[in-house]
Design a protein around this motif. Structure first.
Motif, short mmCIF file in Angstrom:
data_model
loop_
_atom_site.label_atom_id
_atom_site.label_comp_id
_atom_site.label_asym_id
_atom_site.label_seq_id
_atom_site.Cartn_x
_atom_site.Cartn_y
_atom_site.Cartn_z
N THR A 4 0.99 -1.38 0.02
CA THR A 4 0.02 -0.39 0.13
C THR A 4 0.72 1.29 0.05
OG1 THR A 4 -0.11 -0.11 2.19
CG2 THR A 4 -2.11 -1.36 0.69
N VAL A 5 2.51 1.31 0.35
CA VAL A 5 3.59 2.13 0.35
C VAL A 5 2.79 2.74 -1.05
CG1 VAL A 5 5.52 2.98 0.22
CG2 VAL A 5 4.46 1.11 2.01
N PRO A 6 3.25 2.99 -2.27
CA PRO A 6 2.92 3.77 -3.15
C PRO A 6 1.63 4.52 -3.32
CG PRO A 6 3.43 1.83 -4.18
CD PRO A 6 3.45 1.17 -2.68
N THR A 7 0.73 4.17 -2.78
CA THR A 7 -0.89 4.76 -2.86
C THR A 7 -0.93 5.39 -2.00
OG1 THR A 7 -2.53 2.86 -3.49
CG2 THR A 7 -3.41 4.55 -2.42
N ALA B 74 8.37 1.19 3.37
CA ALA B 74 7.42 2.39 4.15
C ALA B 74 8.60 4.10 5.20
CB ALA B 74 6.43 2.04 5.58
N ARG B 75 10.00 2.91 4.75
CA ARG B 75 10.54 3.55 6.04
C ARG B 75 11.74 4.95 4.73
NH1 ARG B 75 14.04 0.45 7.04
NH2 ARG B 75 15.27 0.92 5.84
N GLU B 76 11.39 4.12 3.31
CA GLU B 76 12.27 5.30 2.39
C GLU B 76 10.64 6.08 1.73
OE1 GLU B 76 13.01 2.16 -0.47
OE2 GLU B 76 14.41 1.74 0.58
N ALA B 77 9.47 6.16 2.71
CA ALA B 77 8.61 6.74 1.75
C ALA B 77 8.58 7.85 2.55
CB ALA B 77 7.40 5.87 1.58
N LEU B 78 8.87 7.25 3.98
CA LEU B 78 8.73 8.80 5.01
C LEU B 78 10.10 9.42 4.98
CD1 LEU B 78 7.39 6.93 7.80
CD2 LEU B 78 5.94 8.24 7.05
N ASN B 79 10.62 8.87 4.51
CA ASN B 79 11.86 9.63 4.50
C ASN B 79 11.90 10.60 2.94
OD1 ASN B 79 14.71 9.77 6.16
ND2 ASN B 79 15.03 6.89 5.22
N ALA B 80 11.46 10.63 2.03
CA ALA B 80 10.79 10.95 0.82
C ALA B 80 10.43 12.30 1.44
CB ALA B 80 11.01 10.69 0.01
N LEU B 81 9.37 12.10 1.79
CA LEU B 81 8.66 12.85 2.45
C LEU B 81 9.35 14.26 3.49
CD1 LEU B 81 4.65 10.92 2.97
CD2 LEU B 81 5.84 12.25 1.24
N ARG B 82 10.02 14.17 3.74
CA ARG B 82 11.25 14.84 4.51
C ARG B 82 11.34 16.04 3.88
NH1 ARG B 82 15.44 12.25 7.75
NH2 ARG B 82 15.76 13.94 8.72
N ASP B 83 11.53 16.34 2.36
CA ASP B 83 11.53 17.40 1.20
C ASP B 83 10.40 17.72 1.01
OD1 ASP B 83 14.31 16.40 1.79
OD2 ASP B 83 14.18 14.83 0.88
N GLU B 84 9.20 17.38 1.52
CA GLU B 84 8.28 18.06 0.45
C GLU B 84 7.86 19.70 1.07
OE1 GLU B 84 5.36 16.94 -1.57
OE2 GLU B 84 6.53 14.75 -1.73
N GLU B 85 7.61 20.10 0.07
CA GLU B 85 7.46 21.71 -0.25
C GLU B 85 6.82 22.35 0.98
OE1 GLU B 85 5.49 25.44 -2.27
OE2 GLU B 85 7.07 23.55 -3.60
N ASN B 86 5.32 21.46 1.72
CA ASN B 86 4.22 21.10 2.37
C ASN B 86 5.09 20.98 4.05
OD1 ASN B 86 2.25 20.52 4.22
ND2 ASN B 86 1.46 21.98 2.71
N GLU B 87 4.76 22.37 4.88
CA GLU B 87 5.65 21.92 6.42
C GLU B 87 5.11 20.93 6.97
OE1 GLU B 87 6.56 24.62 10.35
OE2 GLU B 87 5.49 25.72 7.83
#
Length: 78
Positions: A10-13, A49-62
């Protein structure tokens, strides 16, 4: 409800759900759907999931960044 999606499949979704803002939620500055998806990612064990969360750390939205960091910290992966 999203917290019950604890499969690595479910990670990609869930990642898509962090970026998708449906028209009916356009008013929601708190990004509730994204936050719930991030919580669900935090509940999924494994590297996907860890990789996805790490990627989300770079999102523009605070809000997205902060919640991703919170989930990584909760998982002991910071």
């Amino acid at each position: 409800m999203l917290g019950k999606l604890c499969s690595p499949k479910t990670v990609p979704t869930l990642v898509l759900a962090t970026r998708w803002v449906p028209e009916y939620l356009d008013w929601d500055e708190n990004r509730a759907l994204a936050v719930k998806a991030i919580w669900a990612l935090g509940a999924i064990p494994g590297p996907e999931a860890r990789e996805a969360l790490n990627a989300l750390r770079d999102e523009e939205n605070e809000i997205i960044r902060e919640n991703a960091v919170n989930q990584l910290a909760r998982r002991g992966e910071l």
